[in-house]
Write an enzyme that holds these catalytic residues in place. Structure first.
Site, PDB file in Angstrom:
ATOM      1  N   TYR A  14       0.801  -1.223   0.000  1.00  0.00           N
ATOM      2  CA  TYR A  14       0.000   0.000   0.000  1.00  0.00           C
ATOM      3  C   TYR A  14       0.836   1.276   0.000  1.00  0.00           C
ATOM      4  O   TYR A  14       0.289   2.374  -0.067  1.00  0.00           O
ATOM      5  CB  TYR A  14      -0.947  -0.002   1.196  1.00  0.00           C
ATOM      6  CG  TYR A  14      -1.863  -1.195   1.195  1.00  0.00           C
ATOM      7  CD1 TYR A  14      -2.930  -1.268   0.315  1.00  0.00           C
ATOM      8  CD2 TYR A  14      -1.640  -2.271   2.050  1.00  0.00           C
ATOM      9  CE1 TYR A  14      -3.765  -2.370   0.285  1.00  0.00           C
ATOM     10  CE2 TYR A  14      -2.480  -3.384   2.030  1.00  0.00           C
ATOM     11  CZ  TYR A  14      -3.532  -3.422   1.150  1.00  0.00           C
ATOM     12  OH  TYR A  14      -4.355  -4.519   1.118  1.00  0.00           O
ATOM     13  N   HIS A  19      -4.834   6.036  -1.033  1.00  0.00           N
ATOM     14  CA  HIS A  19      -5.481   5.860   0.267  1.00  0.00           C
ATOM     15  C   HIS A  19      -4.496   6.082   1.419  1.00  0.00           C
ATOM     16  O   HIS A  19      -4.918   6.250   2.558  1.00  0.00           O
ATOM     17  CB  HIS A  19      -6.103   4.471   0.344  1.00  0.00           C
ATOM     18  CG  HIS A  19      -7.431   4.412   1.027  1.00  0.00           C
ATOM     19  ND1 HIS A  19      -8.250   5.506   1.236  1.00  0.00           N
ATOM     20  CD2 HIS A  19      -8.103   3.357   1.566  1.00  0.00           C
ATOM     21  CE1 HIS A  19      -9.349   5.121   1.851  1.00  0.00           C
ATOM     22  NE2 HIS A  19      -9.281   3.824   2.071  1.00  0.00           N
ATOM     23  N   PHE A  64      -5.087  -1.142   9.491  1.00  0.00           N
ATOM     24  CA  PHE A  64      -5.763  -0.949   8.213  1.00  0.00           C
ATOM     25  C   PHE A  64      -6.794   0.157   8.385  1.00  0.00           C
ATOM     26  O   PHE A  64      -7.321   0.395   9.470  1.00  0.00           O
ATOM     27  CB  PHE A  64      -6.360  -2.237   7.643  1.00  0.00           C
ATOM     28  CG  PHE A  64      -5.306  -3.173   7.125  1.00  0.00           C
ATOM     29  CD1 PHE A  64      -4.798  -3.014   5.844  1.00  0.00           C
ATOM     30  CD2 PHE A  64      -4.790  -4.173   7.934  1.00  0.00           C
ATOM     31  CE1 PHE A  64      -3.795  -3.847   5.368  1.00  0.00           C
ATOM     32  CE2 PHE A  64      -3.785  -5.010   7.470  1.00  0.00           C
ATOM     33  CZ  PHE A  64      -3.283  -4.848   6.188  1.00  0.00           C
ATOM     34  N   ASN A  66      -9.916   0.842   7.780  1.00  0.00           N
ATOM     35  CA  ASN A  66     -11.273   0.718   8.305  1.00  0.00           C
ATOM     36  C   ASN A  66     -11.339   0.520   9.812  1.00  0.00           C
ATOM     37  O   ASN A  66     -12.416   0.612  10.394  1.00  0.00           O
ATOM     38  CB  ASN A  66     -12.011  -0.417   7.595  1.00  0.00           C
ATOM     39  CG  ASN A  66     -12.211  -0.126   6.122  1.00  0.00           C
ATOM     40  OD1 ASN A  66     -11.878   0.944   5.629  1.00  0.00           O
ATOM     41  ND2 ASN A  66     -12.754  -1.092   5.407  1.00  0.00           N
ATOM     42  N   ASN A 112     -14.336   5.366   5.611  1.00  0.00           N
ATOM     43  CA  ASN A 112     -14.426   4.325   6.633  1.00  0.00           C
ATOM     44  C   ASN A 112     -13.452   4.514   7.789  1.00  0.00           C
ATOM     45  O   ASN A 112     -13.752   4.134   8.919  1.00  0.00           O
ATOM     46  CB  ASN A 112     -14.251   2.943   6.004  1.00  0.00           C
ATOM     47  CG  ASN A 112     -15.443   2.565   5.158  1.00  0.00           C
ATOM     48  OD1 ASN A 112     -16.580   2.940   5.448  1.00  0.00           O
ATOM     49  ND2 ASN A 112     -15.204   1.833   4.090  1.00  0.00           N
TER      50      ASN A 112
END
Length: 185
Positions: A14, A19, A64, A66, A112
């Site tokens: 990532y 994001h 993460f 969320n 989220n």
């Protein structure tokens, strides 16, 4: 004491994705100020530093996106940091790439990570530094947020990270959300 948290997803997969804009903005600040996230606790990488005479926790949750609220709530509860002394840096698909907006509270806007923070803190009364990544034009939302910026987009983001450094410094100095909104929105 202040808590400044950058949101993103952990792991090489990532790195440098849209994001992870919150991680990138915080990493930019830390790098410019010769600081490192040298602790691994509270489900996050963090450091406690004195900046401009103020104790500040810098945090990148490793839960993460969320579940970001878990890490932020653990740090806030342990160090007894009030929600209004928290600044969360995150991506926002509803704004053009590199656009910055400060919010003092409000809804999640469908993010989220912000939903998780609201649930874990039990309030929406925390500060946000939102950095635009825009909506995808053709690809899916998931593909878009998990892809890197192209060179042109990265230039816009680098400029946004420079501005975010000033916002973080003003927040640490005790400038309230209204001042920050008037100055930077």
């Amino acid at each position: 004491m202040k808590l400044i948290a950058g949101l993103g997803n952990p792991g090489k997969k990532y790195d440098q994705t849209k994001h992870n804009t919150g991680f990138m903005a915080l990493d930019h600040y830390l790098s410019k100020n010769n600081l490192d996230l040298d602790k691994d606790k509270f489900e996050g990488l963090w450091t406690k530093q004195k900046v401009n005479g103020e104790d500040v926790i810098f945090l990148e949750p490793q839960t993460f996106m969320n579940d970001s609220g878990k890490s932020i709530a653990q740090v806030a509860n342990f160090f007894k940091i009030a929600p209004e002394d928290i600044l969360v840096i995150h991506d926002d698909m509803d704004m053009p790439i590199g656009k910055i907006r400060i919010r003092a509270n409000g809804k999640s806007g469908g993010h989220n990570g912000i939903k998780s923070i609201m649930a874990c803190l039990g309030t929406n009364n925390f500060n946000r530094l939102k950095i635009g990544i825009r909506h995808p034009q053709k690809e899916s939302v998931v593909s878009w947020v998990l892809s890197p910026f192209n060179d042109e987009q990265q230039k816009l983001m680098d400029a946004a990270f420079e501005v975010s450094e000033n916002i973080i410094n003003d927040f640490i100095k005790g400038k309230n959300a209204q001042y920050l909104m008037n100055q930077y929105n």
